[in-house]
Motif scaffolding. Structure first.
Motif, PDB file in Angstrom:
ATOM      1  N   HIS A   9       7.426 -16.177   3.999  1.00  0.00           N
ATOM      2  CA  HIS A   9       6.490 -16.959   3.192  1.00  0.00           C
ATOM      3  C   HIS A   9       5.392 -16.026   2.669  1.00  0.00           C
ATOM      4  O   HIS A   9       4.576 -15.525   3.432  1.00  0.00           O
ATOM      5  CB  HIS A   9       5.872 -18.091   4.017  1.00  0.00           C
ATOM      6  CG  HIS A   9       5.367 -19.225   3.174  1.00  0.00           C
ATOM      7  ND1 HIS A   9       4.271 -19.110   2.358  1.00  0.00           N
ATOM      8  CD2 HIS A   9       5.839 -20.486   2.996  1.00  0.00           C
ATOM      9  CE1 HIS A   9       4.059 -20.247   1.730  1.00  0.00           C
ATOM     10  NE2 HIS A   9       5.000 -21.105   2.090  1.00  0.00           N
ATOM     11  N   LEU A  10       5.384 -15.814   1.356  1.00  0.00           N
ATOM     12  CA  LEU A  10       4.434 -14.884   0.739  1.00  0.00           C
ATOM     13  C   LEU A  10       3.159 -15.617   0.328  1.00  0.00           C
ATOM     14  O   LEU A  10       3.198 -16.766  -0.134  1.00  0.00           O
ATOM     15  CB  LEU A  10       5.058 -14.230  -0.493  1.00  0.00           C
ATOM     16  CG  LEU A  10       6.338 -13.421  -0.269  1.00  0.00           C
ATOM     17  CD1 LEU A  10       6.788 -12.797  -1.589  1.00  0.00           C
ATOM     18  CD2 LEU A  10       6.147 -12.350   0.796  1.00  0.00           C
ATOM     19  N   ALA A  11       2.038 -14.924   0.481  1.00  0.00           N
ATOM     20  CA  ALA A  11       0.774 -15.460  -0.024  1.00  0.00           C
ATOM     21  C   ALA A  11       0.824 -15.504  -1.551  1.00  0.00           C
ATOM     22  O   ALA A  11       1.179 -14.506  -2.186  1.00  0.00           O
ATOM     23  CB  ALA A  11      -0.385 -14.578   0.439  1.00  0.00           C
ATOM     24  N   PRO A  12       0.487 -16.617  -2.158  1.00  0.00           N
ATOM     25  CA  PRO A  12       0.580 -16.742  -3.625  1.00  0.00           C
ATOM     26  C   PRO A  12      -0.647 -16.155  -4.318  1.00  0.00           C
ATOM     27  O   PRO A  12      -1.384 -16.855  -5.022  1.00  0.00           O
ATOM     28  CB  PRO A  12       0.678 -18.259  -3.818  1.00  0.00           C
ATOM     29  CG  PRO A  12      -0.122 -18.825  -2.694  1.00  0.00           C
ATOM     30  CD  PRO A  12       0.103 -17.896  -1.518  1.00  0.00           C
ATOM     31  N   ILE A  13      -0.860 -14.854  -4.139  1.00  0.00           N
ATOM     32  CA  ILE A  13      -2.046 -14.237  -4.728  1.00  0.00           C
ATOM     33  C   ILE A  13      -1.748 -13.782  -6.156  1.00  0.00           C
ATOM     34  O   ILE A  13      -0.616 -13.457  -6.501  1.00  0.00           O
ATOM     35  CB  ILE A  13      -2.572 -13.073  -3.867  1.00  0.00           C
ATOM     36  CG1 ILE A  13      -1.541 -11.971  -3.699  1.00  0.00           C
ATOM     37  CG2 ILE A  13      -3.004 -13.592  -2.496  1.00  0.00           C
ATOM     38  CD1 ILE A  13      -2.049 -10.766  -2.912  1.00  0.00           C
ATOM     39  N   ALA A  14      -2.783 -13.753  -6.972  1.00  0.00           N
ATOM     40  CA  ALA A  14      -2.649 -13.474  -8.398  1.00  0.00           C
ATOM     41  C   ALA A  14      -2.340 -12.007  -8.649  1.00  0.00           C
ATOM     42  O   ALA A  14      -2.692 -11.129  -7.853  1.00  0.00           O
ATOM     43  CB  ALA A  14      -3.934 -13.856  -9.118  1.00  0.00           C
ATOM     44  N   THR A  15      -1.685 -11.738  -9.764  1.00  0.00           N
ATOM     45  CA  THR A  15      -1.518 -10.377 -10.276  1.00  0.00           C
ATOM     46  C   THR A  15      -2.417 -10.243 -11.498  1.00  0.00           C
ATOM     47  O   THR A  15      -2.325 -11.034 -12.441  1.00  0.00           O
ATOM     48  CB  THR A  15      -0.056 -10.090 -10.649  1.00  0.00           C
ATOM     49  OG1 THR A  15       0.391 -11.047 -11.613  1.00  0.00           O
ATOM     50  CG2 THR A  15       0.830 -10.161  -9.419  1.00  0.00           C
ATOM     51  N   ILE A  16      -3.287  -9.242 -11.474  1.00  0.00           N
ATOM     52  CA  ILE A  16      -4.317  -9.056 -12.496  1.00  0.00           C
ATOM     53  C   ILE A  16      -4.083  -7.722 -13.194  1.00  0.00           C
ATOM     54  O   ILE A  16      -3.784  -6.707 -12.535  1.00  0.00           O
ATOM     55  CB  ILE A  16      -5.726  -9.086 -11.861  1.00  0.00           C
ATOM     56  CG1 ILE A  16      -5.950 -10.391 -11.088  1.00  0.00           C
ATOM     57  CG2 ILE A  16      -6.805  -8.876 -12.911  1.00  0.00           C
ATOM     58  CD1 ILE A  16      -5.984 -11.640 -11.935  1.00  0.00           C
ATOM     59  N   SER A  17      -4.267  -7.686 -14.488  1.00  0.00           N
ATOM     60  CA  SER A  17      -4.079  -6.471 -15.291  1.00  0.00           C
ATOM     61  C   SER A  17      -5.376  -5.677 -15.368  1.00  0.00           C
ATOM     62  O   SER A  17      -6.406  -6.212 -15.797  1.00  0.00           O
ATOM     63  CB  SER A  17      -3.618  -6.846 -16.701  1.00  0.00           C
ATOM     64  OG  SER A  17      -3.825  -5.785 -17.611  1.00  0.00           O
ATOM     65  N   SER A  18      -5.337  -4.407 -14.976  1.00  0.00           N
ATOM     66  CA  SER A  18      -6.539  -3.574 -15.097  1.00  0.00           C
ATOM     67  C   SER A  18      -6.901  -3.353 -16.562  1.00  0.00           C
ATOM     68  O   SER A  18      -8.083  -3.296 -16.917  1.00  0.00           O
ATOM     69  CB  SER A  18      -6.344  -2.240 -14.369  1.00  0.00           C
ATOM     70  OG  SER A  18      -5.232  -1.532 -14.864  1.00  0.00           O
TER      71      SER A  18
END
Length: 344
Positions: A17-26
């Motif tokens: 079960h993965l934490a649903p954390i965001a992916t953000i673009s630098s």
């Protein structure tokens, strides 16, 4: 430089079960993109963690290269005999910098399990020539310039990108408000950490690092094997542990307790821990490279004026040092007190 590949390692299991954390673009943060800014703010008020894509900027690519060079340095220094590493051991309450051996028991761990992680904390002030520092093995001393010098500068600026975005997203009138509290050119607890957790293939209850929150401002993490877990914020799973899967080309970013303090709880410092790597990864040493952005020693650990009246919704974790809420500490004092709480 040939990019180190996560795909060369044993696979991360697909059934966790993965934490649903965001992916953000630098790149989008650099461009001040309002949608990406809002997504990062949401991440820092919910899970307190997000992935930062470093592949889309020149500075990010340099950081990725630095992290892989430091991975090789970590393998070299942790291969030294234990008696040699112990010559550089830090002294709790005296210095945050130097070597920490495995076996620390953190009082917040109900089971009082000794940790299985060793690390070298390498102070930014020493690397940048701002102050004398703790002694280090020759391999670390030799890597001071250009590797550690460049990494600390670039990682710190990555942290400043996060802090400027936070100030903008929280509608502060001064976009540099958080940056000034974390100045690179002033004495501070900023440091690079090289970490190794040794394997525990037969002990599923072993702990790499017990549950904790970071006590600086921004943490920038590079790792290649699983083991990091954070507390869930998902309805029905709140308080349960969820995995953070390493992703090639990304750093893992989280906020520390200083940002909770500066915003009077408007930002979150999330609890996290390190456990044995999952699946076939459990057989391998787990290395990580970290940069901790911390307030400069003279910064006052109190809310900014915009947050002093407490009208912002509080989502953050613990912010106290001991039980004295009436004293305003400098960051230098606060960091010493927090370091004493690390365990024995």
């Amino acid at each position: 430089m040939v990019r180190f590949s996560i795909e060369d390692l044993p696979p991360f299991p697909e059934d966790l079960h993965l934490a649903p954390i965001a992916t953000i673009s630098s790149a989008r943060l650099q461009e001040r993109d309002p949608t990406e800014t809002a997504r990062m703010i949401e991440a820092c008020q919910t899970y307190g963690f997000f992935y930062l894509d470093l592949r889309d900027t020149k500075e990010g690519e340099q950081l990725l290269n630095d992290s892989e060079a430091l991975l090789e340095l970590a393998k070299e220094v942790f291969a030294l005999p234990a008696e040699e590493k112990l010559q550089y051991h830090l002294k709790k309450g005296v210095s945050l910098f130097g070597y920490k051996a495995p076996g620390t028991v953190k009082l917040t761990d109900p089971e009082r399990r000794p940790d299985s992680t060793e690390f070298f904390n390498i102070g930014k002030d020493l690397v940048q020539g701002l102050a004398p520092g703790w002694p280090y093995p020759p391999a670390i001393t030799a890597a001071r310039d250009p590797l550690l010098n460049g990494f600390t500068r670039r990682a710190h600026e990555c942290g400043m990108l996060v802090l400027r975005t936070l100030a903008r997203g929280l509608d502060l009138s001064d976009e540099e408000a958080f940056v000034r509290l974390n100045r690179f050119d002033m004495l501070s607890g900023d440091h690079c950490r090289l970490t190794r957790k040794f394997p525990h293939p037969s002990d599923k209850n072993a702990i790499g690092l017990p549950s904790h929150t970071d006590f600086g401002s921004v943490t920038i993490l590079f790792n290649w094997l699983g083991g990091l877990q954070i507390e869930s914020r998902t309805a029905g799973r709140v308080g349960q542990w969820e995995w953070v899967k390493p992703m090639a080309g990304y750093a893992i970013i989280n906020l520390g307790d200083a940002m909770v303090r500066f915003t009077n709880g408007a930002l979150k410092s999330a609890k996290h821990r390190v456990v044995p790597s999952p699946g076939p990864q459990v057989e391998l040493d787990r290395y990580s490279v970290v940069y901790f952005v911390r307030p400069h020693n003279e910064a006052l650990m109190q809310p900014l004026p915009e947050f002093a009246n407490g009208t912002h919704v509080k989502v953050g974790g613990k912010v106290s040092v001991d039980d004295d809420e009436n004293k305003v500490y400098t960051a230098g004092e606060w960091m010493v007190k927090r370091s004493i709480q690390l365990g024995s």
